[in-house]
Enzyme design. Sequence first.
Site, PDB file in Angstrom:
ATOM      1  CE  LYS A  56      -3.591  -2.701   2.211  1.00 52.11           C
ATOM      2  NZ  LYS A  56      -4.400  -3.006   3.403  1.00 52.11           N
ATOM      3  CD  GLN A  65      -3.222  -4.632   6.533  1.00 61.56           C
ATOM      4  OE1 GLN A  65      -3.168  -3.653   5.815  1.00 61.56           O
ATOM      5  NE2 GLN A  65      -3.792  -5.759   6.145  1.00 61.56           N
ATOM      6  CG  ASP A  75      -9.320  -0.582   4.862  1.00 61.55           C
ATOM      7  OD1 ASP A  75      -8.968  -0.785   3.672  1.00 61.55           O
ATOM      8  OD2 ASP A  75      -8.625  -0.904   5.844  1.00 61.55           O
TER       9      ASP A  75
HETATM   10  C1  BQF Z   1      -1.301 -10.339  -5.821  1.00 58.89           C
HETATM   11  C2  BQF Z   1      -5.653  -9.343   2.629  1.00 58.89           C
HETATM   12  C3  BQF Z   1      -6.539 -11.319   3.657  1.00 58.89           C
HETATM   13  C4  BQF Z   1      -6.598 -10.677   4.899  1.00 58.89           C
HETATM   14  C5  BQF Z   1      -6.194  -9.374   5.011  1.00 58.89           C
HETATM   15  C6  BQF Z   1      -1.339  -8.163  -4.603  1.00 58.89           C
HETATM   16  C7  BQF Z   1      -2.126  -8.035  -2.326  1.00 58.89           C
HETATM   17  C8  BQF Z   1      -2.294  -9.400  -2.314  1.00 58.89           C
HETATM   18  C9  BQF Z   1      -2.018 -10.145  -3.458  1.00 58.89           C
HETATM   19  C10 BQF Z   1      -2.446  -7.204  -1.121  1.00 58.89           C
HETATM   20  C11 BQF Z   1      -5.127  -8.586   1.491  1.00 58.89           C
HETATM   21  C12 BQF Z   1      -5.025  -9.205   0.136  1.00 58.89           C
HETATM   22  C13 BQF Z   1      -4.665  -7.283   1.695  1.00 58.89           C
HETATM   23  C14 BQF Z   1      -1.542  -9.540  -4.589  1.00 58.89           C
HETATM   24  C15 BQF Z   1      -4.036  -6.475   0.606  1.00 58.89           C
HETATM   25  C16 BQF Z   1      -4.751  -8.187  -0.936  1.00 58.89           C
HETATM   26  O1  BQF Z   1      -0.459  -9.970  -6.655  1.00 58.89           O
HETATM   27  O2  BQF Z   1      -2.011 -11.335  -6.026  1.00 58.89           O
HETATM   28  C17 BQF Z   1      -1.636  -7.412  -3.475  1.00 58.89           C
HETATM   29  O3  BQF Z   1      -1.614  -6.455  -0.691  1.00 58.89           O
HETATM   30  N1  BQF Z   1      -3.691  -7.281  -0.525  1.00 58.89           N
HETATM   31  C18 BQF Z   1      -4.794  -6.719   2.997  1.00 58.89           C
HETATM   32  O4  BQF Z   1      -4.422  -5.564   3.218  1.00 58.89           O
HETATM   33  O5  BQF Z   1      -5.325  -7.426   4.003  1.00 58.89           O
HETATM   34  C19 BQF Z   1      -5.721  -8.705   3.880  1.00 58.89           C
HETATM   35  C20 BQF Z   1      -6.068 -10.658   2.531  1.00 58.89           C
END
Ligand code: BQF
Length: 294
Positions: free
Chosen positions: A53, A97, A120
């Site tokens: 992010k 987060q 969010d």
């Molecule tokens: C990719 C998330 C579960 C629980 C909390 C790119 C992200 C992930 C994968 C990413 C996720 C999942 C995020 C890919 C943010 C998505 O290339 O496939 C980016 O950073 N995510 C989160 O902040 O909290 C989570 C999944």
Amino acid sequence: MTTILDGKKLAQQIKQEIADEVARMKAAGQRPPHLAAVLVGDDPASQVYVRNKVRSCEQVGFGSTLIRKPASITQEELLATVHQLNDEPEIDGFIVQLPLPDHLDEEAVTLAIDPRKDVDGFHPVNFGRMAQGLPCYLPATPLGIMEMLRRYEIPTEGKQAVVVGRSNIVGTPMALLLSRKGYPGNCTVTLCHSRTRDIAAELRRADIVVAAIGKAEFITGDMVKEGAVVIDVGINRVEDPTAKKGYRLKGDVHFESVAPIASYITPVPGGVGPMTVTSLLLNTLKAARREVYV
Ligand code: BQF
């Protein structure tokens, strides 16, 4: 013929559009949008997500602030951090987060966030506004999926959509958005979960599948109708000694058996994940423009 929905490329394209907009703002003498992220503890996956992010903010010219707190932080201290961010005029939007360590109350923290800065889209005020079709911050994953359907011009009207998983941040809002009037939307939606009697039977009737289960390769080819659109939200770490990091990411969909049957399918990684991060930027841009709450 199957089309792979390239979330990585699409996210890149949207980030370029945001960067152009930021350049226009700066040229007009405005300060760029500013996102803050609070990271509590050192969960490895959360560290990766927050890093994604912050890096994305830098790529589009947003300001960003990363606030790291030890896992030992108290509820009161975390709430004080949230209140500071609510009151800081230079910060347009912020996220805490998730997940938080067990001793912290996620619900209370979410409630403490000013809905105007809740990029969010987790605050009940934003959820309620979404449910009623009012201006709001949509949760990033559903927003990213809707944007993906729109930009690939995937027909949704009158389709049978089956969403698997009923979380507050993915499954439930996704079911709402797909059922809503307009495009993408106008679907007839079934929301499946752990108590659904026969998930495979529900899935076999689906024109559009959204998998947000949290179990690696749960959905296999025998559960999917010929020509279905398959959106895989799963980000499951599975051990793989041959991989550099010792693990690999797997979706909730068994890609190998489902891809040949699907009309469109998202890969993991590089599908929904990058769209989620870009959607957070879109929400932050909205916040900076004060578009949602006037
Ligand atoms: C990719 C998330 C579960 C629980 C909390 C790119 C992200 C992930 C994968 C990413 C996720 C999942 C995020 C890919 C943010 C998505 O290339 O496939 C980016 O950073 N995510 C989160 O902040 O909290 C989570 C999944």
